[in-house]
Design an enzyme around this catalytic site. Structure first.
Site, mmCIF file in Angstrom:
data_model
loop_
_atom_site.group_PDB
_atom_site.id
_atom_site.type_symbol
_atom_site.label_atom_id
_atom_site.label_comp_id
_atom_site.label_asym_id
_atom_site.label_seq_id
_atom_site.Cartn_x
_atom_site.Cartn_y
_atom_site.Cartn_z
ATOM 1 N N ASP A 153 0.851 -1.196 0.000
ATOM 2 C CA ASP A 153 0.000 0.000 0.000
ATOM 3 C C ASP A 153 0.885 1.244 0.000
ATOM 4 O O ASP A 153 1.893 1.318 0.709
ATOM 5 C CB ASP A 153 -0.917 -0.007 1.233
ATOM 6 N N ILE A 154 0.499 2.247 -0.774
ATOM 7 C CA ILE A 154 1.303 3.472 -0.902
ATOM 8 C C ILE A 154 1.265 4.296 0.384
ATOM 9 O O ILE A 154 2.155 5.123 0.625
ATOM 10 C CB ILE A 154 0.799 4.298 -2.111
ATOM 11 N N GLY A 158 -15.488 3.172 3.599
ATOM 12 C CA GLY A 158 -14.116 3.623 3.384
ATOM 13 C C GLY A 158 -13.487 3.173 2.087
ATOM 14 O O GLY A 158 -12.292 3.374 1.878
ATOM 15 N N GLN A 159 -14.266 2.546 1.204
ATOM 16 C CA GLN A 159 -13.688 2.134 -0.074
ATOM 17 C C GLN A 159 -13.410 3.352 -0.942
ATOM 18 O O GLN A 159 -14.292 4.200 -1.124
ATOM 19 C CB GLN A 159 -14.635 1.174 -0.816
ATOM 20 N N HIS A 208 -10.239 -5.351 -3.339
ATOM 21 C CA HIS A 208 -8.905 -5.589 -2.794
ATOM 22 C C HIS A 208 -9.020 -5.956 -1.332
ATOM 23 O O HIS A 208 -9.831 -5.398 -0.597
ATOM 24 C CB HIS A 208 -7.985 -4.384 -2.985
ATOM 25 N N LEU A 209 -8.180 -6.896 -0.944
ATOM 26 C CA LEU A 209 -8.101 -7.346 0.441
ATOM 27 C C LEU A 209 -6.864 -6.698 1.058
ATOM 28 O O LEU A 209 -5.748 -6.892 0.566
ATOM 29 C CB LEU A 209 -7.986 -8.875 0.467
ATOM 30 N N HIS A 210 -7.077 -5.913 2.115
ATOM 31 C CA HIS A 210 -5.937 -5.356 2.855
ATOM 32 C C HIS A 210 -5.402 -6.435 3.789
ATOM 33 O O HIS A 210 -6.163 -7.019 4.562
ATOM 34 C CB HIS A 210 -6.376 -4.173 3.726
HETATM 35 P P1 5GP Z 1 -9.687 1.392 0.107
HETATM 36 O O1 5GP Z 1 -9.767 2.752 0.769
HETATM 37 O O2 5GP Z 1 -10.401 1.408 -1.233
HETATM 38 O O3 5GP Z 1 -10.115 0.259 0.983
HETATM 39 O O4 5GP Z 1 -8.157 1.122 -0.152
HETATM 40 C C1 5GP Z 1 -7.438 1.734 -1.179
HETATM 41 C C2 5GP Z 1 -5.991 1.673 -0.789
HETATM 42 O O5 5GP Z 1 -5.212 1.928 -1.940
HETATM 43 C C3 5GP Z 1 -5.593 2.711 0.258
HETATM 44 O O6 5GP Z 1 -5.087 2.068 1.420
HETATM 45 C C4 5GP Z 1 -4.541 3.563 -0.459
HETATM 46 O O7 5GP Z 1 -3.473 3.956 0.386
HETATM 47 C C5 5GP Z 1 -4.073 2.635 -1.565
HETATM 48 N N1 5GP Z 1 -3.600 3.332 -2.753
HETATM 49 C C6 5GP Z 1 -4.193 4.406 -3.362
HETATM 50 N N2 5GP Z 1 -3.491 4.758 -4.451
HETATM 51 C C7 5GP Z 1 -2.450 3.884 -4.542
HETATM 52 C C8 5GP Z 1 -1.367 3.743 -5.478
HETATM 53 O O8 5GP Z 1 -1.228 4.483 -6.454
HETATM 54 N N3 5GP Z 1 -0.475 2.742 -5.229
HETATM 55 C C9 5GP Z 1 -0.596 1.909 -4.154
HETATM 56 N N4 5GP Z 1 0.343 0.956 -4.013
HETATM 57 N N5 5GP Z 1 -1.609 2.007 -3.273
HETATM 58 C C10 5GP Z 1 -2.523 2.986 -3.467
#
Ligand code: 5GP
Ligand code: ZN
Length: 117
Positions: free
Chosen positions: A33-34, A96-97, A103-105
């Site tokens: 994750d970034i 929070g998506q 995607h699975l964290h």
């Molecule tokens: P969500 O909020 O949809 O559950 O998770 C999205 C995740 O993607 C976040 O934790 C965010 O930090 C990560 N993310 C967003 N943009 C990028 C990117 O360009 N590269 C990577 N590796 N992760 C990203």
């Protein structure tokens, strides 16, 4: 494999945007994750573009199960088995998506509180 032109994770899968990939196979890839929220924070992503869990079809059941298999493998490789680890899917905006490609964290390496925020 179906891809969505505007999807960030489809672009990472297509290597149009760089990512620190830690695992890949025919069905899924995993990358760091970034904006990590724990010492280990990996996103495990199906190659197939599925916007969210609610968009799954019957055919996707094994694919989504596969994401958890990858999580267990990476947890083991990262030494997380003893202490435990957390897996999260944020589904929908109010959950929070922010990226609408399933995607699975996988989070580990610290203690996590419950209930989540
Ligand atoms: P969500 O909020 O949809 O559950 O998770 C999205 C995740 O993607 C976040 O934790 C965010 O930090 C990560 N993310 C967003 N943009 C990028 C990117 O360009 N590269 C990577 N590796 N992760 C990203
Ligand atoms: Zn996508």
């Amino acid at each position: 494999m179906s891809a969505d032109q505007g999807c960030l994770f489809c672009k990472i899968i297509a290597q149009q945007i760089p990512a620190k990939t830690v695992y890949e196979d025919q069905l899924a890839i995993a990358f760091e994750d970034i904006n990590p929220q724990a010492p280990v924070h990996v996103l495990i992503v199906p190659r197939k573009h599925i916007p969210d869990i609610s968009s799954m079809t019957d055919k996707d059941r094994e694919l989504v199960g596969h994401l958890f298999w990858v999580a267990a493998k990476l947890a083991s490789e990262n030494g997380l088995i003893g202490g435990g680890y957390r897996m999260v899917i944020n589904n929908g905006r109010e959950a929070g998506q922010t990226v609408f490609h399933i995607h699975l964290h996988l989070l580990g390496g610290r203690v996590f509180a419950w209930p989540p925020g």
